[in-house]
Design a protein around this motif. Structure first.
Motif, PDB file in Angstrom:
ATOM      1  N   SER A 171       0.886  -1.330   0.026  1.00  0.00           N
ATOM      2  CA  SER A 171       0.118  -0.099   0.050  1.00  0.00           C
ATOM      3  C   SER A 171       0.877   1.333   0.012  1.00  0.00           C
ATOM      4  O   SER A 171       0.677   2.227  -0.688  1.00  0.00           O
ATOM      5  N   LYS A 230       2.195   1.849  -3.378  1.00  0.00           N
ATOM      6  CA  LYS A 230       1.165   2.246  -4.336  1.00  0.00           C
ATOM      7  C   LYS A 230       0.785   3.531  -4.198  1.00  0.00           C
ATOM      8  O   LYS A 230       0.566   4.597  -4.965  1.00  0.00           O
ATOM      9  N   ILE A 231       0.680   4.111  -2.764  1.00  0.00           N
ATOM     10  CA  ILE A 231       0.497   5.385  -2.420  1.00  0.00           C
ATOM     11  C   ILE A 231       1.409   6.457  -2.935  1.00  0.00           C
ATOM     12  O   ILE A 231       1.068   7.390  -3.534  1.00  0.00           O
ATOM     13  N   MET A 232       2.543   5.633  -2.843  1.00  0.00           N
ATOM     14  CA  MET A 232       3.768   6.657  -3.268  1.00  0.00           C
ATOM     15  C   MET A 232       3.794   6.978  -5.073  1.00  0.00           C
ATOM     16  O   MET A 232       4.381   7.715  -5.418  1.00  0.00           O
ATOM     17  N   THR A 233       3.039   6.362  -5.682  1.00  0.00           N
ATOM     18  CA  THR A 233       2.598   6.581  -7.175  1.00  0.00           C
ATOM     19  C   THR A 233       2.196   7.987  -7.378  1.00  0.00           C
ATOM     20  O   THR A 233       2.091   8.511  -8.378  1.00  0.00           O
ATOM     21  N   ALA A 234       1.277   8.539  -6.227  1.00  0.00           N
ATOM     22  CA  ALA A 234       0.494   9.671  -6.413  1.00  0.00           C
ATOM     23  C   ALA A 234       1.337  10.686  -6.631  1.00  0.00           C
ATOM     24  O   ALA A 234       2.174  11.123  -5.855  1.00  0.00           O
ATOM     25  N   ARG A 235       1.010  11.403  -7.574  1.00  0.00           N
ATOM     26  CA  ARG A 235       1.777  12.640  -8.144  1.00  0.00           C
ATOM     27  C   ARG A 235       1.570  13.763  -7.318  1.00  0.00           C
ATOM     28  O   ARG A 235       2.698  14.733  -6.876  1.00  0.00           O
ATOM     29  N   GLU A 262       3.540  -1.913 -14.180  1.00  0.00           N
ATOM     30  CA  GLU A 262       2.948  -0.304 -14.473  1.00  0.00           C
ATOM     31  C   GLU A 262       3.199   0.363 -13.395  1.00  0.00           C
ATOM     32  O   GLU A 262       3.767   1.683 -13.442  1.00  0.00           O
ATOM     33  N   ASN A 263       2.814   0.123 -11.916  1.00  0.00           N
ATOM     34  CA  ASN A 263       3.240   0.841 -10.871  1.00  0.00           C
ATOM     35  C   ASN A 263       4.763   1.185 -10.463  1.00  0.00           C
ATOM     36  O   ASN A 263       5.168   2.340 -10.370  1.00  0.00           O
ATOM     37  N   ARG A 308       6.937   1.515 -13.077  1.00  0.00           N
ATOM     38  CA  ARG A 308       7.303   2.568 -14.071  1.00  0.00           C
ATOM     39  C   ARG A 308       6.722   3.925 -13.322  1.00  0.00           C
ATOM     40  O   ARG A 308       7.414   4.946 -13.779  1.00  0.00           O
ATOM     41  N   MET A 309       5.613   3.901 -12.801  1.00  0.00           N
ATOM     42  CA  MET A 309       5.237   5.341 -12.098  1.00  0.00           C
ATOM     43  C   MET A 309       6.179   5.891 -11.008  1.00  0.00           C
ATOM     44  O   MET A 309       6.478   6.945 -11.192  1.00  0.00           O
ATOM     45  N   ARG A 356       9.613   6.774 -12.896  1.00  0.00           N
ATOM     46  CA  ARG A 356       9.718   7.996 -13.512  1.00  0.00           C
ATOM     47  C   ARG A 356       9.834   9.307 -12.677  1.00  0.00           C
ATOM     48  O   ARG A 356      10.316  10.113 -12.972  1.00  0.00           O
ATOM     49  N   GLN A 357       8.782   9.056 -11.509  1.00  0.00           N
ATOM     50  CA  GLN A 357       9.090  10.422 -10.776  1.00  0.00           C
ATOM     51  C   GLN A 357      10.226  10.195 -10.026  1.00  0.00           C
ATOM     52  O   GLN A 357      10.888  11.344  -9.914  1.00  0.00           O
ATOM     53  N   PHE A 367      13.900   2.893 -19.273  1.00  0.00           N
ATOM     54  CA  PHE A 367      13.941   4.168 -19.504  1.00  0.00           C
ATOM     55  C   PHE A 367      15.142   4.818 -20.300  1.00  0.00           C
ATOM     56  O   PHE A 367      15.291   5.910 -20.433  1.00  0.00           O
TER      57      PHE A 367
END
Lengths: 201, 390
Positions: free
Chosen positions: B113, B116-121, B202-203, B205-206, B209-210, B242
Motif C-alpha cells: 500500500s 502504491k500510495i507513493m505513485t500519487a503525483r 505499471e506501478n 514505472r510510475m 519516472r517520478q 527508460f
C-alpha cells in the motif's frame, strides 16, 4: 460516493447541504479500479451539484463502537452518512496496513474506533489498538498527509451521542481538508510531465 | 480480460529467449540448490521453468509456487545451461498478475500500500525528519544519497529490532566524513523494486519516472544507494525501462571502499574488539556482483575481525523473504538455519548491507528461543562503520 442519495436518506439528512468548504469533486477522477465497496466511487455528487463529500472508512469494534453506532441509529440520532462502517472483532486488529489500504484506494479519511482501555472485551485489545494506531499515524505523517485524515477514538457501547459527535467532527474536518491527494493512486493514469524516458512509454 | 494461452506464451516468449530457458535440460540442480525447495517439497524452480516454457500459463495463475521464489538467483549460479531464472520469474509474475494471480502480501500488505500510495503525483512526503544537525546535507548538487524506504521501515518493523534509519544516518555520517555533502530528495519515492519483482510493472514505472524526474532536477552526477534492492533497481531496471541514465549509480560500500583506500575516510578511536560475519544480500551479491566492497569496508574497521560463513559470496543464502510477499514457515526455517550458520562461525554479530536482511533475520531472531540460543546481533554495515569513525 456510490449511492449518495440512498445513504443520505438512510441517515435522514442531506450531509451535502451543510458543506461549507471543500473542493469540487466534479472533474476529479473516479477512484474506480480495484476500489473496495467500503471506499466506493466518487461520482461528482448527484445530489450535491459538485460539493465535496468526504468518503470515510470507519473501523468499529464489535463490542463497543459498533453497538454505539447501532444505538445511534435505533435512537434516530442524526449524523453524516459519509462513513462506511466496517465491523471488526477488535480495533486492536487494525494493523496500519488496513488504514493504508483504505487511503490507497481513495478514502478521504479513516476512523478507527474501539473500546476504552478498561472496557476492552479482550482486556489487551484497546491498548493494542492505540499502539497500532500510533504506527499508522507515524506512517501517515511520513506520507505527508494531514494528520486529521486518520482518527482514533474510544467509544463505548453506551456512548451513541459520542459516536454521533465524532462523525460530525470528523466529516467537518475532512470537508475543510478537501479530497485526498491519493485519489486515483492505483489507476495508472498519473504521468510526470518531462520525466526521463517518457518517450519509451 | 483473460488472455488466451497462446497470448501468454507469446508474451513469455521474449523472457524465455532472454533467460535462455529453452536451454534447460531438466537436470534439477536449480531445485537442488534452492533455499526454498530445501524445506518446501512442493516448490521446484525446474518444474516452474518447464511449465512456463511449455506455455502452461493459465495453470500457473492459480499456482502459489509462482510466488514462492525468493528471486535470490542462487539457482543461476549452479545452472550448467546458464539460464537467468530471475528474468523468467519477473516475466511469469507480470503475466500471472495480469490474469488475476497474486502472492500473499506480508504485514497485511502495508508495504504494498505504501508503495502504491507513493505513485500519487500530488504526494508531498515528510520523510527527512531523521536528519539532525550533526549531518551535512544539501538541496542540490553532484551527489545524491538515495535513502530508500528506511523511514517507513523504521516505523513498520520496530519489533524486529531493525533500524534502517540508523543505517541511513550512519551512511550520511560516513559520506560527510569522506568529505561528501549529499543531496537528499525530500519527496523521494520507493524505487519500485518490490512491485517490479511481483509483476506490477505499471506501478513500478510510475515510481521510477517520478524518481528519475527528481534525480534529474537535483542535478545529480552520481547517486549513492545504500539499499541493495534500490541499487539494483536504479542501476539495472531503470535503464532497462527508460534508457541510459544521466548519472552514475553506485553502492554505498563501493564508495566507502574507494574512499578508505584513497585515504579520504579514516577510522580511529579505541573501539571494542568484535568478530563479525557478513551476510551477502542477494541483490548486492548475485544480482550486482558486489562481494568485495563490503568486505573491504569491514576489514578496514579498527577492532573488527571478519570471519566467513561456509555459504558466503555467490553461495550466500537469502534472508528468506522476497518482495514482502509469501513469508511462510519455510522462510523461518531458512532464516533460523542462516542465523545458526552465522553463529557457528564464532561471530558476535551478523553484518549485512541490506535493510531487508536486517528486518527478516531480525524477525526470526525475535523468537525468544532462537535469540536466547544464539545471542547474535544483526547490524548494518553502515552502522558498524559509522560507529568506528574517528
Amino acid at each position: 460516493m456510490a449511492s449518495a442519495g440512498s445513504a443520505e436518506s438512510a441517515a435522514g439528512k442531506s450531509a451535502a447541504g451543510e458543506s461549507a468548504a471543500g473542493k469540487s469533486a466534479a472533474g476529479e477522477s473516479a477512484a474506480g479500479k480495484g476500489v473496495g465497496a467500503a471506499v466506493g466511487k466518487r461520482e461528482g455528487g448527484a445530489s450535491a451539484a459538485g460539493a465535496f463529500e468526504p468518503r470515510v472508512v470507519a473501523f468499529a469494534c464489535n463490542w463497543c463502537s459498533y453497538p454505539a453506532a447501532d444505538a445511534a441509529g435505533i435512537n434516530k440520532m442524526q449524523y453524516p452518512p459519509n462513513a462506511r462502517i466496517i465491523r471488526v472483532m477488535c480495533a486492536g486488529r487494525i494493523h496500519p496496513a488496513f488504514v493504508l489500504k483504505a487511503l490507497e484506494l481513495g478514502a478521504d479519511g479513516v476512523l478507527v474506533s474501539g473500546c476504552h482501555f478498561a472496557d476492552c472485551h479482550y482486556l489487551f485489545g484497546a491498548k493494542r489498538a492505540s499502539e497500532q494506531f500510533e504506527k499508522t499515524a507515524k506512517l501517515v505523517h511520513l506520507l505527508g498527509l494531514e494528520p486529521e485524515r486518520v482518527r482514533f477514538e474510544m467509544i463505548s457501547a453506551a456512548e451513541a451521542p459520542k459516536f454521533v459527535r465524532v462523525m460530525h467532527e470528523f466529516v467537518d474536518d475532512l470537508r475543510k481538508l478537501g479530497p485526498t491527494p491519493l485519489d486515483g493512486a492505483e489507476q495508472g493514469e498519473l504521468e510526470v510531465p518531462g520525466a526521463v524516458g517518457d518517450e519509451h512509454t | 480480460m483473460a488472455t488466451s494461452e497462446l497470448d501468454l506464451l507469446k508474451e513469455l516468449g521474449d523472457a524465455i529467449r532472454e533467460s535462455r530457458a529453452r536451454f534447460c535440460y531438466e537436470c534439477g540442480k536449480c531445485t537442488g540448490v534452492c533455499p526454498v525447495a530445501r524445506y518446501d517439497n512442493g516448490f521446484s524452480p525446474r518444474s516452474l521453468l518447464v511449465r512456463a516454457v511449455r506455455g502452461e500459463g493459465e495453470r500457473l495463475v492459480d499456482d502459489v509456487n509462482v510466488w514462492s521464489c525468493l528471486t535470490c538467483k542462487l539457482c543461476d549460479t549452479r545452472c550448467p545451461a546458464g539460464i537467468d531464472y530471475g528474468i523468467l520469474t519477473k516475466a511469469v509474475r507480470a503475466v500471472v498478475r495480469r490474469e488475476g494471480g497474486e502472492g500473499t502480501c506480508t504485514h497485511g500488505g502495508a508495504v504494498q500500500s505504501l508503495t502504491k500510495i507513493m505513485t500519487a503525483r500530488k504526494l508531498k512526503q515528510d520523510r527527512l525528519e531523521w536528519v539532525d544537525g550533526s549531518m551535512k546535507t544539501k538541496k542540490s548538487g553532484d551527489t545524491v544519497f538515495f535513502v530508500g524506504c528506511a523511514p517507513y521501515f523504521e516505523v513498520l518493523f520496530e519489533e524486529t529490532g531493525a533500524s534502517p534509519l540508523d543505517a541511513a544516518r550512519g551512511a550520511v555520517r560516513l559520506l560527510n566524513a569522506a568529505g561528501v555533502t549529499p543531496v537528499l530528495l525530500p519527496n523521494e519515492r520507493c524505487c519500485g523494486h518490490d512491485l517490479l519483482w511481483n509483476g506490477d510493472v505499471e506501478n513500478f514505472r510510475m515510481l521510477a519516472r517520478q524518481n528519475l524526474a527528481m534525480l534529474e532536477e537535483s542535478g545529480a552526477k552520481r547517486v549513492i544507494v545504500a539499499c541493495p534492492e534500490g541499487y539494483a533497481t536504479l542501476r539495472n531496471d531503470y535503464p532497462a525501462h527508460f534508457g541510459e541514465l544521466p548519472f552514475e549509480v553506485i553502492h554505498l560500500t563501493e564508495f566507502l571502499a574507494e574512499a578508505i583506500e584513497g585515504g579520504e575516510l579514516e577510522f580511529g578511536g579505541a573501539a571494542e574488539e568484535t568478530v563479525v560475519t557478513y551476510q551477502d544480500p542477494c541483490r548486492l551479491g548475485r544480482h550486482m556482483g558486489i562481494y568485495d566492497a563490503p568486505r573491504r569496508v569491514i576489514e578496514a574497521l579498527p577492532g573488527v575481525t571478519l570471519v566467513e560463513m561456509p555459504r558466503s559470496r555467490e553461495r550466500g543464502i537469502c534472508c528468506g523473504v522476497g518482495g514482502f510477499q509469501n513469508c511462510t514457515s519455510f522462510s523461518k526455517m531458512i532464516q533460523a538455519a542462516r542465523l545458526r550458520e552465522a553463529k557457528a562461525t564464532g561471530a558476535d554479530a551478523l553484518v549485512t548491507a541490506c535493510p531487508k536482511c536486517e528486518i527478516h533475520l531480525g524477525c526470526a531472531l525475535s523468537d525468544p528461543a532462537l535469540s536466547d540460543e544464539l545471542g547474535l546481533r544483526i547490524v548494518d554495515v553502515a552502522v558498524l562503520a559509522a560507529s568506528r569513525l574517528a
